[in-house]
Design a protein around this motif. Structure first.
Motif, PDB file in Angstrom:
ATOM      1  N   GLY A 180       0.817  -1.207   0.000  1.00 33.91           N
ATOM      2  CA  GLY A 180       0.000   0.000   0.000  1.00 33.91           C
ATOM      3  C   GLY A 180       0.847   1.251   0.000  1.00 33.91           C
ATOM      4  N   TYR A 181       0.685   2.076  -1.043  1.00 37.73           N
ATOM      5  CA  TYR A 181       1.418   3.349  -1.053  1.00 37.73           C
ATOM      6  C   TYR A 181       0.500   4.486  -0.615  1.00 37.73           C
ATOM      7  N   MET A 182       1.114   5.622  -0.275  1.00 32.48           N
ATOM      8  CA  MET A 182       0.411   6.779   0.296  1.00 32.48           C
ATOM      9  C   MET A 182      -0.425   6.375   1.514  1.00 32.48           C
ATOM     10  N   PRO A 183       0.121   5.601   2.449  1.00 38.77           N
ATOM     11  CA  PRO A 183      -0.685   5.097   3.576  1.00 38.77           C
ATOM     12  C   PRO A 183      -1.172   6.179   4.521  1.00 38.77           C
ATOM     13  N   LEU A 184      -0.549   7.360   4.452  1.00 37.92           N
ATOM     14  CA  LEU A 184      -0.965   8.461   5.329  1.00 37.92           C
ATOM     15  C   LEU A 184      -1.775   9.509   4.567  1.00 37.92           C
ATOM     16  N   ALA A 185      -2.163   9.173   3.322  1.00 35.44           N
ATOM     17  CA  ALA A 185      -2.981  10.071   2.504  1.00 35.44           C
ATOM     18  C   ALA A 185      -2.382  11.479   2.463  1.00 35.44           C
ATOM     19  N   VAL A 186      -1.098  11.527   2.163  1.00 41.42           N
ATOM     20  CA  VAL A 186      -0.308  12.775   2.135  1.00 41.42           C
ATOM     21  C   VAL A 186      -0.617  13.671   3.334  1.00 41.42           C
ATOM     22  N   GLY A 187      -0.638  13.058   4.514  1.00 42.33           N
ATOM     23  CA  GLY A 187      -0.801  13.795   5.765  1.00 42.33           C
ATOM     24  C   GLY A 187      -2.231  13.999   6.221  1.00 42.33           C
ATOM     25  N   ASP A 192      -7.869  13.739  10.843  1.00 42.50           N
ATOM     26  CA  ASP A 192      -9.149  13.038  10.953  1.00 42.50           C
ATOM     27  C   ASP A 192      -9.535  12.812  12.412  1.00 42.50           C
ATOM     28  N   ALA A 193     -10.774  13.161  12.757  1.00 43.15           N
ATOM     29  CA  ALA A 193     -11.216  13.100  14.152  1.00 43.15           C
ATOM     30  C   ALA A 193     -11.222  11.672  14.693  1.00 43.15           C
ATOM     31  N   THR A 194     -11.664  10.713  13.874  1.00 36.77           N
ATOM     32  CA  THR A 194     -11.702   9.314  14.331  1.00 36.77           C
ATOM     33  C   THR A 194     -10.304   8.798  14.622  1.00 36.77           C
ATOM     34  N   LEU A 195      -9.387   9.054  13.719  1.00 33.23           N
ATOM     35  CA  LEU A 195      -8.013   8.587  13.904  1.00 33.23           C
ATOM     36  C   LEU A 195      -7.348   9.297  15.078  1.00 33.23           C
ATOM     37  N   LYS A 196      -7.656  10.568  15.248  1.00 38.32           N
ATOM     38  CA  LYS A 196      -7.097  11.310  16.389  1.00 38.32           C
ATOM     39  C   LYS A 196      -7.611  10.745  17.710  1.00 38.32           C
ATOM     40  N   HIS A 197      -8.880  10.398  17.749  1.00 37.90           N
ATOM     41  CA  HIS A 197      -9.464   9.842  18.973  1.00 37.90           C
ATOM     42  C   HIS A 197      -8.827   8.494  19.329  1.00 37.90           C
ATOM     43  N   ILE A 198      -8.697   7.635  18.333  1.00 39.72           N
ATOM     44  CA  ILE A 198      -8.066   6.325  18.572  1.00 39.72           C
ATOM     45  C   ILE A 198      -6.614   6.518  18.999  1.00 39.72           C
ATOM     46  N   ALA A 199      -5.934   7.462  18.355  1.00 40.45           N
ATOM     47  CA  ALA A 199      -4.530   7.717  18.695  1.00 40.45           C
ATOM     48  C   ALA A 199      -4.379   8.169  20.138  1.00 40.45           C
ATOM     49  N   GLU A 200      -5.287   9.032  20.587  1.00 43.01           N
ATOM     50  CA  GLU A 200      -5.230   9.506  21.972  1.00 43.01           C
ATOM     51  C   GLU A 200      -5.411   8.358  22.955  1.00 43.01           C
ATOM     52  N   ASP A 201      -6.291   7.427  22.628  1.00 43.54           N
ATOM     53  CA  ASP A 201      -6.525   6.289  23.514  1.00 43.54           C
ATOM     54  C   ASP A 201      -5.284   5.413  23.659  1.00 43.54           C
ATOM     55  N   HIS A 202      -4.451   5.392  22.628  1.00 43.24           N
ATOM     56  CA  HIS A 202      -3.256   4.532  22.649  1.00 43.24           C
ATOM     57  C   HIS A 202      -1.977   5.315  22.969  1.00 43.24           C
ATOM     58  N   GLY A 203      -2.070   6.631  23.051  1.00 41.80           N
ATOM     59  CA  GLY A 203      -0.878   7.431  23.281  1.00 41.80           C
ATOM     60  C   GLY A 203       0.072   7.445  22.100  1.00 41.80           C
ATOM     61  N   VAL A 204      -0.507   7.416  20.895  1.00 46.14           N
ATOM     62  CA  VAL A 204       0.300   7.420  19.678  1.00 46.14           C
ATOM     63  C   VAL A 204      -0.225   8.525  18.757  1.00 46.14           C
ATOM     64  N   THR A 205       0.278   8.579  17.529  1.00 48.29           N
ATOM     65  CA  THR A 205      -0.173   9.573  16.568  1.00 48.29           C
ATOM     66  C   THR A 205      -1.208   8.971  15.619  1.00 48.29           C
ATOM     67  N   ALA A 207      -1.014   8.988  12.492  1.00 44.17           N
ATOM     68  CA  ALA A 207      -0.245   8.284  11.465  1.00 44.17           C
ATOM     69  C   ALA A 207       0.061   6.863  11.896  1.00 44.17           C
ATOM     70  N   GLN A 208       0.424   6.686  13.157  1.00 42.48           N
ATOM     71  CA  GLN A 208       0.706   5.340  13.649  1.00 42.48           C
ATOM     72  C   GLN A 208      -0.549   4.475  13.650  1.00 42.48           C
ATOM     73  N   VAL A 209      -1.681   5.067  13.946  1.00 41.14           N
ATOM     74  CA  VAL A 209      -2.944   4.323  13.889  1.00 41.14           C
ATOM     75  C   VAL A 209      -3.219   3.864  12.460  1.00 41.14           C
ATOM     76  N   ALA A 210      -3.027   4.767  11.493  1.00 42.66           N
ATOM     77  CA  ALA A 210      -3.269   4.413  10.095  1.00 42.66           C
ATOM     78  C   ALA A 210      -2.347   3.278   9.648  1.00 42.66           C
ATOM     79  N   ALA A 212      -0.930   0.995  11.638  1.00 43.74           N
ATOM     80  CA  ALA A 212      -1.336  -0.222  12.343  1.00 43.74           C
ATOM     81  C   ALA A 212      -2.566  -0.842  11.677  1.00 43.74           C
ATOM     82  N   TRP A 213      -3.494   0.003  11.246  1.00 45.09           N
ATOM     83  CA  TRP A 213      -4.673  -0.474  10.519  1.00 45.09           C
ATOM     84  C   TRP A 213      -4.271  -1.150   9.213  1.00 45.09           C
ATOM     85  N   THR A 214      -3.301  -0.567   8.513  1.00 48.36           N
ATOM     86  CA  THR A 214      -2.823  -1.155   7.256  1.00 48.36           C
ATOM     87  C   THR A 214      -2.240  -2.540   7.512  1.00 48.36           C
ATOM     88  N   ARG A 215      -1.421  -2.659   8.548  1.00 49.02           N
ATOM     89  CA  ARG A 215      -0.833  -3.958   8.877  1.00 49.02           C
ATOM     90  C   ARG A 215      -1.908  -4.969   9.245  1.00 49.02           C
TER      91      ARG A 215
END
Length: 269
Positions: A180-187, A192-205, A207-210, A212-215
């Motif tokens: 998969g290329y462009m996995p971060l959708a050029v930033g 994104d609010a959903t990704l930000k919310h999940i990231a906060e729950d895990h203490g990550v960014t 981008a890291q959530v995106a 992890a979802w790809t993997r």
């Protein structure tokens, strides 16, 4: 779901050149990256080769990918272009050689360029071969031409806003790895609010959530970054496990937002 020989994550190098690219590669290799993705069209193969030559990491420990541009698909031109790529990269072989885009309007018949690709592999200039930006029908046509186990991967755009589910599922069902290329959708994932919310729950960014979802979808990813902290974060993202609820929330972000869509693209699924 297919297993893969492709080290995950890889380092994408699109839009990176010169000393900036060389430093990124040095940093990435020091962190443990072993998969570097380039292409003739990126016009940076020489810089990639120079960085690899300067590195302490032996060539045989690296997985190096390059791609043949769509104006070099006629068999003699394809073979000449591969030798040019190898000369720029300073290596006798690449680990993976891809057709970057299918021939626009089938100007060059697929059988012609795929058989030339296989001949390059048989000559020892590519350990594995694959395709990029191929539709489901084109993947099937390619496998009909070359045989069911000939291709390692189909490299396509994959991120939370363009999930390419049908193509991913079909490639996996045919034994191909999906890269998969462009996995971060050029930033765009960062906003994104959903990704930000999940990231906060895990203490990550986000981008890291995106990533992890790809993997979690069994897709190899090749993010690009010039910053050491982002390179490190991209690597550690693959240790992040998302819950089923979180995966479902990200699945709901699909909106068909295709970023790489040039005029010569195929008719997408």
């Amino acid at each position: 779901m297919s297993t893969t020989l492709l080290p995950n994550p890889g380092l994408g190098t699109f839009r990176l050149k010169g000393d900036t690219l060389k430093q990124v590669i040095h940093d990435a290799l020091a962190m443990g990256y072993r998969h570097i993705d380039t292409a003739q069209m990126y016009e940076n193969e020489q810089d990639v080769g120079a960085a690899i030559a300067e590195s302490d990491v032996p060539r045989e420990s690296l997985f190096l990918t390059t791609k043949v541009w769509h104006d070099r698909l006629e068999p003699a031109s394809l073979k000449a272009s591969v030798q040019e790529s190898l000369d720029r990269l300073g290596t006798d072989y690449v680990d993976l050689l891809l057709i970057h885009w299918p021939s626009p309007e089938d100007e060059v018949p697929m059988a012609d360029y795929l058989n030339a690709l296989r001949e390059v592999q048989q000559a020892g200039q590519a350990r594995h071969i694959g395709v990029s930006n191929f539709t489901i029908a084109q993947v099937d046509q390619a496998l009909d031409i070359l045989g069911p186990e000939a291709l390692l991967t189909n490299q396509v755009e994959v991120h939370p806003f363009l999930q390419n589910r049908d193509v991913v599922a079909h490639c996996h069902s045919r034994g191909l790895t999906v890269t998969g290329y462009m996995p971060l959708a050029v930033g765009k994932v960062m906003e994104d609010a959903t990704l930000k919310h999940i990231a906060e729950d895990h203490g990550v960014t986000p981008a890291q959530v995106a990533l992890a979802w790809t993997r979690a979808r069994g897709v190899v990813t090749i993010p690009s970054s010039t910053r050491r902290d982002h390179l490190a974060g991209n690597l550690s993202a693959l240790d992040l496990t998302l819950s089923e609820d979180e995966l479902e929330a990200i699945a709901a972000l699909e909106r068909g937002e295709r970023i790489a869509n040039p005029g010569f693209a195929p008719d997408w699924d």
